[in-house]
Design an enzyme around this catalytic site. Structure first.
Site, mmCIF file in Angstrom:
data_model
loop_
_atom_site.group_PDB
_atom_site.id
_atom_site.type_symbol
_atom_site.label_atom_id
_atom_site.label_comp_id
_atom_site.label_asym_id
_atom_site.label_seq_id
_atom_site.Cartn_x
_atom_site.Cartn_y
_atom_site.Cartn_z
ATOM 1 N N PRO A 160 0.827 -1.211 0.000
ATOM 2 C CA PRO A 160 0.000 0.000 0.000
ATOM 3 C C PRO A 160 0.858 1.257 0.000
ATOM 4 O O PRO A 160 1.873 1.324 0.670
ATOM 5 C CB PRO A 160 -0.763 -0.120 1.330
ATOM 6 C CG PRO A 160 0.182 -0.862 2.226
ATOM 7 C CD PRO A 160 0.909 -1.850 1.331
ATOM 8 N N ARG A 186 0.232 16.516 -9.633
ATOM 9 C CA ARG A 186 -0.903 15.640 -9.943
ATOM 10 C C ARG A 186 -2.012 16.320 -10.756
ATOM 11 O O ARG A 186 -2.528 15.718 -11.693
ATOM 12 C CB ARG A 186 -1.473 15.009 -8.663
ATOM 13 C CG ARG A 186 -0.415 14.217 -7.857
ATOM 14 C CD ARG A 186 -1.021 13.351 -6.764
ATOM 15 N NE ARG A 186 -1.792 12.272 -7.338
ATOM 16 C CZ ARG A 186 -3.100 12.271 -7.455
ATOM 17 N NH1 ARG A 186 -3.794 13.273 -6.962
ATOM 18 N NH2 ARG A 186 -3.711 11.272 -8.046
ATOM 19 N N CYS A 243 5.030 29.135 -15.938
ATOM 20 C CA CYS A 243 4.623 29.705 -17.232
ATOM 21 C C CYS A 243 4.067 28.679 -18.192
ATOM 22 O O CYS A 243 4.626 28.461 -19.275
ATOM 23 C CB CYS A 243 5.806 30.444 -17.838
ATOM 24 S SG CYS A 243 6.248 31.799 -16.768
ATOM 25 N N GLU A 244 3.027 28.008 -17.789
ATOM 26 C CA GLU A 244 2.249 27.215 -18.745
ATOM 27 C C GLU A 244 0.842 27.039 -18.198
ATOM 28 O O GLU A 244 0.630 27.002 -16.985
ATOM 29 C CB GLU A 244 2.908 25.884 -19.095
ATOM 30 C CG GLU A 244 3.300 24.991 -17.975
ATOM 31 C CD GLU A 244 3.960 23.718 -18.521
ATOM 32 O OE1 GLU A 244 3.211 22.864 -19.015
ATOM 33 O OE2 GLU A 244 5.192 23.596 -18.447
ATOM 34 N N TYR A 257 -2.559 14.413 -14.143
ATOM 35 C CA TYR A 257 -3.703 13.486 -14.185
ATOM 36 C C TYR A 257 -5.043 14.202 -14.034
ATOM 37 O O TYR A 257 -6.035 13.549 -13.709
ATOM 38 C CB TYR A 257 -3.609 12.443 -13.053
ATOM 39 C CG TYR A 257 -2.238 11.912 -12.748
ATOM 40 C CD1 TYR A 257 -1.569 11.082 -13.655
ATOM 41 C CD2 TYR A 257 -1.610 12.223 -11.546
ATOM 42 C CE1 TYR A 257 -0.312 10.590 -13.353
ATOM 43 C CE2 TYR A 257 -0.354 11.723 -11.242
ATOM 44 C CZ TYR A 257 0.297 10.907 -12.148
ATOM 45 O OH TYR A 257 1.534 10.420 -11.856
HETATM 46 N N1 LLP Z 1 3.190 -1.503 -5.954
HETATM 47 C C1 LLP Z 1 3.596 -1.195 -7.199
HETATM 48 C C2 LLP Z 1 4.335 -2.205 -7.980
HETATM 49 C C3 LLP Z 1 3.307 0.067 -7.743
HETATM 50 O O1 LLP Z 1 3.708 0.360 -8.977
HETATM 51 C C4 LLP Z 1 2.605 1.015 -6.967
HETATM 52 C C5 LLP Z 1 2.296 2.343 -7.493
HETATM 53 C C6 LLP Z 1 2.213 0.647 -5.665
HETATM 54 C C7 LLP Z 1 2.521 -0.620 -5.199
HETATM 55 C C8 LLP Z 1 1.475 1.577 -4.765
HETATM 56 O O2 LLP Z 1 0.216 1.882 -5.240
HETATM 57 P P1 LLP Z 1 -0.805 2.743 -4.348
HETATM 58 O O3 LLP Z 1 -1.176 1.899 -3.158
HETATM 59 O O4 LLP Z 1 -0.127 3.987 -3.938
HETATM 60 O O5 LLP Z 1 -1.934 2.973 -5.250
HETATM 61 N N2 LLP Z 1 1.914 9.217 -9.310
HETATM 62 C C9 LLP Z 1 0.587 8.631 -9.419
HETATM 63 C C10 LLP Z 1 0.528 7.246 -8.816
HETATM 64 C C11 LLP Z 1 1.521 6.261 -9.394
HETATM 65 C C12 LLP Z 1 1.442 4.887 -8.775
HETATM 66 C C13 LLP Z 1 2.575 4.050 -9.208
HETATM 67 N N3 LLP Z 1 2.640 2.741 -8.647
HETATM 68 C C14 LLP Z 1 -0.436 9.583 -8.792
HETATM 69 O O6 LLP Z 1 -0.041 10.633 -8.291
HETATM 70 O O7 LLP Z 1 -1.622 9.298 -8.787
#
Ligand code: LLP
EC number: 4.1.1.20
Length: 420
Positions: A276, A314, A343-344, A318
């Site tokens: 997590p 973010r 500046c964008e 996204y």
């Molecule tokens: N395990 C693996 C192999 C992953 O690639 C990730 C996240 C996680 C665990 C953790 O996932 P979570 O529990 O946080 O959902 N920068 C993006 C999110 C990228 C997530 C990448 N991988 C954002 O700001 O939404």
């Protein structure tokens, strides 16, 4: 639940006024609540309490600040890392090497070797060649690498395309139908102890159904591998649980997730691993900013704040929603666009949003900025790197300095032939 709340009309992080931190450290600044990290870590663990054998590996990419990692190490968490840089942070925070999982689609040979030498607990293999190389690197060193194969279950996680990882066209994992053959070929290699499988289908999942579908496929794969004579002792179920960003967002609770996992994995007889990230860190941090100007716009005014897309990427990346509230709201509201100084046009946090009425000089926060916030910051537009503060009760400390533009400039140089 988090520990950012109003007390006598003023926003506090636990028992510390946000305005006090802003006065001392300046803005923009990330503020984290250690008690919120602890609470989330415990709630997640409790959600899984019905499962017999569980290993928790916090996905430190979400928030890798070493003080945050220390709090989570304290809570008994290991780490999921995706680079040697992250591995060094986990170790620096006091996590044990055997509690570290190394994920990532592009681990270099040098990184594999460094992680082997550090004695990390699990390599999540992304392709067959990686397994062959890892086995050889381990064998040369007289070591055995504990590993699992990350499979791609071809499930649509139903989240933003840029953070979806479990569809067959994504770059992650081994196609699930190819996993048994790969297992057969890698299992006998000296230097490799292949123990099971892993999957992670995406992030910010608002629905358990895609996770359940993926886990059910993993269950079938485990049965197939066992039938082929392989010993399977571990299954890594990844991360991905979503968190509420907008008021009114409803996300699956860790308890509901745990109940689903218990149902689907019944009888698997393995150690279940979890990675997590966001669910632990998301609501444990805010980005504090000061309003620079309120600039008249065509439809609505632009609230120009001193935080920008380089500090919190973010929304630009996204189209993510981050709640924006005044530190000292006066009860009035306004409809505005919120933007940073970069500046964008992409440097916009919100359009046509009803927010607390603010004027220049007011402080405000972007909520739910504890995950994928500071860690994704850059120095674009030669802005300083944003600092981080950790609060616990009445105590607080700067846990990452603001890195000045001059410091960054001092790492650059003009080559001889361009010197006058
Ligand atoms: N395990 C693996 C192999 C992953 O690639 C990730 C996240 C996680 C665990 C953790 O996932 P979570 O529990 O946080 O959902 N920068 C993006 C999110 C990228 C997530 C990448 N991988 C954002 O700001 O939404």
């Amino acid at each position: 639940m988090d520990h950012f709340h109003y007390r006598d009309g003023e926003m506090f992080a636990e028992d510390v006024a946000i305005a006090q931190i802003a006065a001392e450290v300046g803005t923009p600044v990330y503020v984290y609540s250690a008690s919120t990290f602890r609470r989330h870590a415990r709630v997640f663990r409790e959600g899984l309490s019905a499962l017999p054998r569980v290993h928790l590996a916090y996905a430190i990419k979400a928030n890798p600040n070493v003080a945050v990692l220390r709090v989570l190490a304290d809570e008994g968490y290991g780490a999921d890392v995706v680079s040697v840089g992250e591995m060094r942070r986990a170790l620096a925070a006091g996590m044990k090497p055997q509690d570290i999982v190394f994920s990532g689609v592009g681990k270099t040979r040098a990184e594999l070797a460094a992680a082997l030498e550090a004695g990390i607990g699990q390599f999540n293999l992304e392709l067959e060649e990686e397994g062959v190389v890892l086995a050889a690197l381990a064998h040369e060193r007289g070591l055995t690498a504990p590993a699992v194969i990350r499979v791609n279950p071809d499930v649509d996680a139903g989240t933003h395309a840029k953070i979806s990882t479990g569809r067959k066209e994504n770059k992650f994992g081994v196609p699930i139908d190819q996993a048994p053959g790969m297992f057969d070929r890698l299992a006998g290699l000296p230097g490799l102890d292949l123990r099971g499988v892993a999957c992670h289908i995406g992030s910010q999942l608002g629905d358990l159904a895609p996770l359940e579908a993926a886990y059910a496929r993993i269950g079938e794969l485990v049965a197939e591998l066992r039938a082929a004579g392989h010993g399977i002792s571990r299954v890594d179920l990844g991360g991905g649980l979503g968190v509420p960003y907008k008021p009114g967002d409803v996300m699956p609770e860790p308890a509901a997730y745990g109940a689903m996992v218990a149902r689907v994995t019944q009888g698997w007889d393995v150690e279940l691993m979890f990675e997590p990230g966001r669910v632990i860190a998301g609501n444990a941090g805010v980005l504090v900013t000061e309003v620079v100007w309120v600039k008249p716009g065509v439809a609505n005014p632009y609230v120009i704040v001193d935080a920008a897309m380089n500090d919190l990427a973010r929304p630009a990346l996204y189209d993510a929603y981050h709640d924006f509230v005044a530190v000292r709201p006066n009860g009035e509201k306004m409809t505005a666009n919120i933007a940073g100084p970069v500046c964008e046009t992409g440097d916009t946090f919100a359009m046509n949003r009803e927010i607390d009425k603010v004027v220049s000089g007011d402080l405000a926060i972007f909520r739910t900025a504890g995950a994928y916030g500071a860690t994704m910051a850059s120095t674009y537009n030669s802005r300083p790197l944003v600092p981080e503060v950790l609060v616990e009760g009445e105590r607080y400390a700067v846990v990452a300095d603001r890195i000045a533009a001059e410091t960054i400039l001092s790492a650059e140089r003009v080559p001889d032939w361009l010197q006058k």
